[in-house]
Design a protein around this motif. Structure first.
Motif: not given
Length: 261
Positions: A241, A201, A198
């Motif tokens: 995400i 991202a 996460v």
């Protein structure tokens, strides 16, 4: 704040065998890379996933591969270039049948596995994938964008041919310092800590650097972030995400639309 696409590999099953949680992932992603039968997928699965995607407003893309069901498309192959181009067009055309039946069309193309990685450096195979995509574009009725690794031979060939070249990043895969992916055959190729995935991202979308496998840093500019559908807990990871990106003020939107829109 950025506008970003969230994609996942879907339809990766065959007959009674199922790998990806297509329903849960389609509730989260904005683009679906649907297996077209060469590395995974069969007609029934392709039809079902197209129908599910349309019901959720998710854009459909063709995930093309080497003809390698036994190896899940993750074995690099020497294929005559004309044959490779024809096989790429064949796969896109097969998915287009089910996309149209579901009320949409194929909106982009993304190579899978070994073909994806091979076309990062192999200009000849990259050109064959572009040729096959252009052949299929005549059936779809518009030039199909090609998605691939930033700086790859594939995206250069696509741009040279007048196709949209879409840069993609992988939050759950490790990178070398030169921006190429660490092969799955090597240690630490897959990032499996959800918190790290996460964070990567978010950094990618914000234009910040991420750590490479050697401990260096790398900035990965991309229009789309991929979550691998065969990663354990992929749906929950993709949902997290998505939530974190929206919470950071980013917009989620597919990079491609069906050709008639």
């Amino acid at each position: 704040m950025a506008v970003i696409d969230l994609n996942a590999d879907l339809g990766e099953g065959f007959g009674r065998w199922s790998l990806t949680d297509d329903v849960a992932l389609l509730d989260v992603v904005t683009s679906a890379n649907i297996a077209c039968g060469f590395h995974a997928g069969d007609p029934s699965i392709m039809r079902r996933v197209c129908e599910l995607a349309v019901a959720r407003g998710v854009t459909i893309g063709a995930q093309v591969s080497y003809r390698d069901l036994a190896g899940f498309g993750r074995r690099s192959m020497e294929v005559p270039l004309g044959e490779l181009a024809a096989e790429v067009a064949y796969q896109i055309g097969a998915l287009e049948v089910f996309a149209r039946a579901a009320g949409t069309r194929v909106a982009y193309v993304k190579p899978h596995g070994a073909l994806y990685n091979r076309t990062v450096m192999d200009e000849a195979q990259a050109a064959a994938v572009v040729e096959g995509t252009m052949l299929a574009s005549t059936a779809v009725g518009a030039s199909l964008p090609l998605m691939g690794l930033p700086g790859s031979a594939l995206l250069k060939a696509a741009a040279d041919a007048g196709l949209a070249a879409v840069e993609e990043a992988f939050a759950d895969r490790a990178y070398h310092d030169d921006g190429t992916l660490v092969p799955r055959s090597e240690p630490e190729a897959v990032v499996d800590d959800p918190d790290v995935v996460v964070a990567r991202a978010l950094a990618m979308v914000a234009g910040e650097s991420i750590a490479t496998v050697s401990g260096g840093s790398l900035s990965v500019a991309a229009r789309s972030i991929c979550v691998h559908g065969d990663t354990p807990g992929a749906a929950a990871l993709a949902a997290r995400i998505r939530e974190e990106l929206l919470g950071a003020g980013h917009d989620l939107d597919p990079f491609a639309a069906p050709p008639w829109e």
